[in-house]
Enzyme design. Structure first.
Site, PDB file in Angstrom:
ATOM      1  N   SER A  83       3.915  -4.171 -22.131  1.00 45.47           N
ATOM      2  CA  SER A  83       5.300  -4.350 -22.560  1.00 45.47           C
ATOM      3  C   SER A  83       6.147  -3.127 -22.171  1.00 45.47           C
ATOM      4  O   SER A  83       6.176  -2.750 -21.009  1.00 45.47           O
ATOM      5  CB  SER A  83       5.342  -4.638 -24.062  1.00 45.47           C
ATOM      6  N   ASP A 197       4.458 -11.474 -22.507  1.00 44.31           N
ATOM      7  CA  ASP A 197       4.168 -10.112 -22.948  1.00 44.31           C
ATOM      8  C   ASP A 197       2.670  -9.881 -23.182  1.00 44.31           C
ATOM      9  O   ASP A 197       2.004 -10.651 -23.874  1.00 44.31           O
ATOM     10  CB  ASP A 197       4.942  -9.858 -24.247  1.00 44.31           C
TER      11      ASP A 197
END
Length: 302
Positions: A83, A197
């Site tokens: 991320s 993600d």
């Protein structure tokens, strides 16, 4: 004919001395033939991995950590990012200069990352094109495999639930995929996969660092405390849910860390870009506390 008299005695003494000295072993000089020269062993330096976890705006703390590691001359041989850890880690891997990274980080605003669009509301309100543009403008290389420090962004396959390590291809798209928060970002097509993600399945991928050959894993966890009492919108709800999810997905993986750095990020929401300086300072503070342990591990024989 035998010779008698003094001369015969002299000859007898000479022959006796010659025989005596010819039978003696000459003195040894130098090293014995069968002795091998001593081999000097060279200590192999440890392979050090930096693992940067997710946490959106909390990622400014990563910048402070990197600054301290660079100032303390701690070598980084690979970076694994999830991320926002991929965003900060990828920029640094492409150009290992903490001063330039800090300068770039201070320029990041919410609008550079979040391009809300009604047209993409079916899959997510944020397309992610602005994030890719920002990375392309500030990274020194275009592809993951070209970074100066080996870099491995982590994403999640939306269809299979697998953790995916991206080793080749567009750096901007790989980082985008790693940071595509579900429910906010449109999933990213990368090769033949649909990715979201990496924090969904592996927010602090220390296990991957070990699998890539790291001797010492330095992990930075941004989700030590996820408490947040200022939740006023759907985005806040999703963001806080993601924080909780990332904390839980990282718990088991962080057991593989040799050094765990946890900056104080309590009370900062997922998209609060107003606390950059505070977060960088917290990263600096937490990293400085970890330096003695890092040096101790580096000094150990392997």
């Amino acid at each position: 004919m035998l010779v008698h008299g003094p001369s015969s005695k002299v000859l007898l003494v000479v022959f006796s001395l010659f025989f005596l000295f010819s039978c003696q072993t000459p003195p040894q000089t130098g090293k014995p033939a069968n002795m091998q020269p001593a081999v000097k062993t060279v200590k192999k330096p440890p392979v050090i991995a930096l693992v940067l976890g997710g946490g959106s705006s909390k990622g400014f703390a990563h910048v402070g950590v990197i600054r301290v590691l660079e100032q303390e001359k701690i070598p980084i041989h690979m970076i694994i990012g999830t991320s926002v850890g991929s965003l900060i880690g990828g920029l640094y891997a492409a150009n290992p200069d903490s001063f330039q990274l800090e300068w770039t980080a201070f320029k990041i605003e919410r609008g550079d990352i979040l391009d809300f669009s009604i047209a993409y509301s079916k899959l997510g309100p944020v397309q992610g094109a602005r994030m890719e543009t920002f990375i392309e403008q500030h990274a020194k290389v275009k592809h993951v495999e070209e970074t100066k420090i080996p870099f491995y962004p982590i994403a999640t396959d939306l269809n299979t639930g697998e953790t995916v390590m991206l080793e080749k291809g567009s750096l901007a798209k790989a980082i985008h995929a790693s940071a595509a928060i579900p429910g906010i970002f449109v999933p990213v097509t990368f090769g033949n996969r649909t990715l979201i993600d990496g924090g969904v399945t592996n927010n602090c991928a220390c296990d991957i660092a070990k699998a890539k050959g790291a001797d010492i894993v330095i992990a930075v966890n941004l989700q030590k405390d996820v408490k947040n009492y200022q939740i006023d919108s759907l985005i806040d709800i999703i963001g806080q849910s993601v924080n909780i999810m990332m904390r839980e997905s990282g718990r088991g993986k962080m057991k593989s860390a040799d050094v765990l750095i946890e900056p104080e990020t309590k009370g900062i929401s997922l998209f609060d870009f107003s606390q950059k300086k505070l977060l960088m300072d917290e990263g600096i503070k937490a990293a400085k506390q970890a330096i003695p342990r890092i040096r101790e591990l580096m000094a150990q024989d392997r």
